[in-house]
Scaffold this active site. Structure first.
Site, PDB file in Angstrom:
ATOM      1  N   GLU A  51       0.822  -1.207   0.000  1.00  0.00           N
ATOM      2  CA  GLU A  51       0.000   0.000   0.000  1.00  0.00           C
ATOM      3  C   GLU A  51       0.859   1.262   0.000  1.00  0.00           C
ATOM      4  O   GLU A  51       1.991   1.265   0.495  1.00  0.00           O
ATOM      5  CB  GLU A  51      -0.944  -0.017   1.210  1.00  0.00           C
ATOM      6  CG  GLU A  51      -1.923  -1.179   1.112  1.00  0.00           C
ATOM      7  CD  GLU A  51      -2.983  -1.189   2.193  1.00  0.00           C
ATOM      8  OE1 GLU A  51      -2.828  -0.469   3.203  1.00  0.00           O
ATOM      9  OE2 GLU A  51      -3.969  -1.928   2.005  1.00  0.00           O
ATOM     10  N   GLU A  62      -1.936  -9.921  -6.207  1.00  0.00           N
ATOM     11  CA  GLU A  62      -1.953 -10.697  -7.461  1.00  0.00           C
ATOM     12  C   GLU A  62      -1.095 -10.009  -8.524  1.00  0.00           C
ATOM     13  O   GLU A  62      -0.336 -10.655  -9.259  1.00  0.00           O
ATOM     14  CB  GLU A  62      -3.386 -10.829  -7.999  1.00  0.00           C
ATOM     15  CG  GLU A  62      -4.341 -11.556  -7.073  1.00  0.00           C
ATOM     16  CD  GLU A  62      -5.073 -10.619  -6.111  1.00  0.00           C
ATOM     17  OE1 GLU A  62      -4.452  -9.671  -5.598  1.00  0.00           O
ATOM     18  OE2 GLU A  62      -6.269 -10.860  -5.879  1.00  0.00           O
ATOM     19  N   CYS A  96      -6.990  -6.694 -11.205  1.00  0.00           N
ATOM     20  CA  CYS A  96      -6.131  -7.894 -11.202  1.00  0.00           C
ATOM     21  C   CYS A  96      -6.652  -8.938 -12.183  1.00  0.00           C
ATOM     22  O   CYS A  96      -5.873  -9.642 -12.825  1.00  0.00           O
ATOM     23  CB  CYS A  96      -6.028  -8.476  -9.795  1.00  0.00           C
ATOM     24  SG  CYS A  96      -5.036  -7.431  -8.701  1.00  0.00           S
TER      25      CYS A  96
HETATM   26  N1  THU Z   1      -6.198  -6.140  -2.550  1.00  0.00           N
HETATM   27  C1  THU Z   1      -5.416  -7.099  -3.121  1.00  0.00           C
HETATM   28  O1  THU Z   1      -4.231  -7.219  -2.820  1.00  0.00           O
HETATM   29  N2  THU Z   1      -5.972  -7.911  -4.058  1.00  0.00           N
HETATM   30  C2  THU Z   1      -7.261  -7.818  -4.486  1.00  0.00           C
HETATM   31  O2  THU Z   1      -7.648  -8.518  -5.404  1.00  0.00           O
HETATM   32  C3  THU Z   1      -8.181  -6.911  -3.813  1.00  0.00           C
HETATM   33  C4  THU Z   1      -7.586  -5.936  -2.869  1.00  0.00           C
HETATM   34  C5  THU Z   1      -5.593  -5.261  -1.561  1.00  0.00           C
HETATM   35  C6  THU Z   1      -5.475  -3.815  -1.975  1.00  0.00           C
HETATM   36  C7  THU Z   1      -5.427  -3.125  -0.641  1.00  0.00           C
HETATM   37  O3  THU Z   1      -4.101  -3.120  -0.173  1.00  0.00           O
HETATM   38  C8  THU Z   1      -6.248  -4.007   0.275  1.00  0.00           C
HETATM   39  O4  THU Z   1      -6.364  -5.252  -0.373  1.00  0.00           O
HETATM   40  C9  THU Z   1      -7.648  -3.466   0.583  1.00  0.00           C
HETATM   41  O5  THU Z   1      -8.299  -3.161  -0.572  1.00  0.00           O
END
Ligand code: THU
Length: 137
Positions: A51, A62, A96
């Site tokens: 993040e 992903e 993704c």
């Molecule tokens: N997130 C993912 O890593 N993969 C996904 O397919 C959906 C969301 C992450 C993004 C963010 O850091 C957190 O989950 C909350 O949205």
């Protein structure tokens, strides 16, 4: 239709995604995601969400796995695992799904919770009628 993939292959891919999740950097959402992408040559590429303080620059687990794999020369893929701490298996977000389709086409997607609740689907089921664009390369 789900391509036949040995359960033990999926088990170890889920374990790799769980391990990758440990590296997640999710100080804003608190939602850690781990992913693992299996290449046809047997290599497994782990990824976690990273993040950003300017939230929009966040990269999902992903996509981290896909970009790691492609940048290491992997071109053909079999399956991807996604592990989260949610109560139910978490499917990949729309962005993704597109990037997975771009680079991997119709692979097996195994979604798992930390305590082993699992869902297995083909990417084409999760993302039907995907956008494709063949550039000049
Ligand atoms: N997130 C993912 O890593 N993969 C996904 O397919 C959906 C969301 C992450 C993004 C963010 O850091 C957190 O989950 C909350 O949205």
């Amino acid at each position: 239709m789900t391509a036949a993939l040995d359960d033990s292959v999926l088990d170890s891919l889920v374990e790799a995604a769980k391990a990758a999740r440990e590296f997640a950097r999710a100080p804003y959402s608190g939602f850690k995601v781990g992913s693992a992408l299996l290449a046809e040559d047997g290599r497994v590429f782990g990824g976690c969400n990273v993040e950003s303080a300017t939230y929009g620059l966040t990269v999902c687990g992903e996509r981290t796995a896909v970009f790691k794999a492609v940048s290491e020369g992997a071109r053909k893929f079999t399956a991807v695992a996604v592990v989260t701490g949610a109560d139910l298996p978490t499917p990949p977000c729309g962005a993704c799904r597109q990037v997975l389709w771009d680079q991997c086409r119709d692979i097996v997607v195994v979604m798992s919770t930390l305590n082993g609740k699992r869902k297995v689907m083909m990417l084409s089921q999760l993302y039907p009628e995907a956008f494709e664009f063949e550039g000049p390369e």
